[in-house]
Design an enzyme around this catalytic site. Structure first.
Site, short mmCIF file in Angstrom:
data_model
loop_
_atom_site.label_atom_id
_atom_site.label_comp_id
_atom_site.label_asym_id
_atom_site.label_seq_id
_atom_site.Cartn_x
_atom_site.Cartn_y
_atom_site.Cartn_z
N ASN A 384 0.81 -1.20 0.00
CA ASN A 384 0.00 0.00 0.00
C ASN A 384 0.85 1.27 0.00
OD1 ASN A 384 -1.90 2.01 0.41
ND2 ASN A 384 -3.12 0.81 1.83
N ASP A 385 1.36 1.66 1.14
CA ASP A 385 2.09 2.92 1.23
C ASP A 385 3.30 2.98 0.29
OD1 ASP A 385 0.35 3.73 3.12
OD2 ASP A 385 1.63 3.20 4.82
#
Lengths: 458, 97
Positions: A384-385
């Site tokens: 994700n990040d």
């Protein structure tokens, strides 16, 4: 006999450094740990003949304690899943810190003929070891999911700082008062150090834990080194200091990969950006697994960005199966690994190696970032990040400035994700809303199996 | 031990640790952290000595705790590191191709 013990410690210290050195290359790494293990056994056996050990009860207690601690750790270490490795390292590290602290406690309770330097280093080692002990246990609890909440309140840093200063003052009093200190002050000293270790770790978020564990690893090394001086044991001094300095370097490398100074990890609260994060425009667009299969089967180059979510779903074996099928169709497949993918640098490499993925198709951030522009399909699985373009574009984002994998530059992006919510860090991912991104919802392992079977049919 | 000699040992060991680690590739960082974690398990020999010359009940209690924890550090650190590095065998790489 004394000579033999000293010789064994000398050889053990040499073997530790040799072993660490061997661990610097994948081909010889396993030999490295085995040699270090030989050193450990040699030193342990020699210590049974140490002149300071006397009394049948003491011998019995030593053997019982080694049996209990060794057995529990050995069996738990054999069982633990590769995904849970970071918290296991935290746990074992905490035990080492606790051991160093307990040694300091014994020496300080005994007050037997320590000179000033020895007494001072016993106190310092005790302080560091205790902090590493309680801090590592909190890190373990957080990663294991026993303790999910990140506890923060106003004035927290101030409270922590005062607790630390009081502990240090107590330590100074003990170090400078010769043999005139009472058991009471010792008790309060260790208790405060324990509390401080907990307090400094609870406000740190799960994503930052690897850096913290690495720091505690270095601290334990230092504590062991200092207690080694107190006990007149060069093997402990050398091994402890080597681990201490290596650990600090490793901590720096990890913090650098996250583009956050260590002080920032420790003292600022992740996710508390001051400004308002940019709003995301667009919407998340869904896609079916069969369509993804068609896209990948006819692509020239596919890059897979695995994240911790893939490992949690145990999807790496299925993904490797998928990769092999694509390779048979002459699709170039590469894995792109962000330094903080997984829970520690290199953790993802361990998980992929476990599934049998060969080295030469796994690339680091620096090696692969240029290539996204020529990539047809980027498959993001449980990450994700590390692919959030906000890190490049939004100065108000908490992750602004963090180096990311430029997945958004590729022609098509497929994101496999369990649900629509935000991830581990709670930050909105701009990539998910991009025009060339499609979302494939579902459990990573189930989705991967579906892809494997649909690619076969294409 | 003479203080100044100890200082030399600390300094040289610190440089050694820094140099040895700085050449390790990122892919090995996790096993390496675990491996260095095992190496400070040498605290076991100190814990044995501490328990070995413990006199009072209180000293024995802390000595006993020290040995249990240190043995756990050493044994656990070895097992998990060995398990991880086992998978990095070069032959595995050839077979899976």
């Amino acid at each position: 006999m004394d000579f033999m013990i000293k010789a064994s410690y000398f050889i053990a210290a040499g073997l530790f450094i040799y072993g660490l050195k061997k661990m610097s290359s994948p081909a010889s790494a396993r030999d490295g740990i085995v040699w270090a293990g030989v050193g450990m056994i040699l030193a342990t056996l020699a210590t049974f003949f140490h002149e300071s050990i006397h009394g049948l009860t003491n011998y019995l207690l030593i053997i019982i304690a080694i049996a209990i601690g060794g057995y529990l750790a050995w069996t738990s270490g054999k069982k633990v899943a590769m995904t849970d490795m970071p918290q296991m390292v935290a746990l074992y590290n905490g035990m080492g810190g606790g051991a160093a602290a307990a040694i300091a406690a014994v020496e300080l309770i005994q007050r037997s003929g320590m000179n000033f330097t020895e007494q001072a280093l016993a106190v310092v080692g005790g302080l560091i070891g205790t902090i590493a002990f309680s801090g590592s246990l909190i890190a373990y609890a957080k990663l294991q999911g026993i303790m999910r909440k990140t506890i923060r309140f106003p004035m927290q840093q101030l409270l922590n700082a005062s607790a630390f200063i009081i502990t240090v003052i107590l330590g100074l009093v003990i170090a400078f008062s010769g043999t005139d200190y009472g058991l009471g002050i010792l008790f309060i000293f260790f208790l405060l150090a324990l509390v401080f270790g907990v307090m400094m770790t609870v406000p740190i978020g799960g994503a930052d834990m690897p850096v913290v564990i690495s720091l505690f690893n270095a601290l334990t090394g230092l504590a062991v080194g200092f207690e080694g001086y107190v006990l007149d044991n060069p093997a402990m001094m050398i091994a402890g200091t080597v681990v201490g300095s290596a650990g600090f370097l490793l901590t720096q490398l990890m913090a650098k990969a996250m583009n956050r100074p260590i002080s920032n990890v420790l003292f600022s609260n992740f996710g508390d950006a001051t400004g308002k994060a940019q709003d995301v425009s667009g919407s998340m667009k869904e896609i079916e697994a069969s369509d993804v299969s068609v896209m990948m089967a006819f692509a020239q180059k596919v890059v897979i960005v695995p994240g911790y979510g893939m490992a949690v779903a145990q999807a790496q074996h299925k993904i490797w199966e998928l990769v092999k099928q694509l390779q048979e169709r002459n699709v170039t497949v590469k894995f792109a690994i962000h330094p903080v993918a997984g829970r520690m640098p290199g953790h993802m490499n361990v998980l992929l190696a476990e599934a049998g993925v060969p080295y030469d198709i796994i690339y680091d951030l620096d090696e692969i970032n240029e290539e996204f522009a020529t990539t047809d399909v980027t498959l993001v699985i449980g990450a994700n990040d590390v692919v959030n373009p906000a890190a490049r574009t939004d100065p108000n984002s908490p992750i602004f400035g963090m180096p990311i994998l430029n997945a958004d530059k590729s022609k098509n992006i497929i994101v496999i994700k369990r649900g629509k919510g935000k991830g581990f860090s709670g930050i909105e991912n701009h990539l998910f809303f991009a025009d060339n991104t499609r979302m494939l919802y579902g459990d990573a392992q189930a989705v991967a199996s579906e892809l494997v079977s649909t690619v076969k049919e294409v | 031990m003479e203080g100044i000699i100890a200082l030399y040992i600390f300094m040289l060991a610190a440089f050694t640790g820094y140099e040895v680690i700085s050449k390790v590739p990122v892919i090995l960082h996790t096993p390496l952290m675990s491996g260095s974690n095992f190496i400070h398990g040498i605290v076991l020999v100190g814990a044995m000595v501490a328990l070995g010359h413990a006199g009072s009940k209180l000293e024995m209690l802390f000595g006993f705790i020290a040995v249990i924890l240190a043995a756990g550090n050493a044994a656990g650190g070895y097992v998990v590191t060995e398990r991880m590095l086992e998978m990095f065998k070069p032959s595995d790489k050839k077979e899976s191709k």
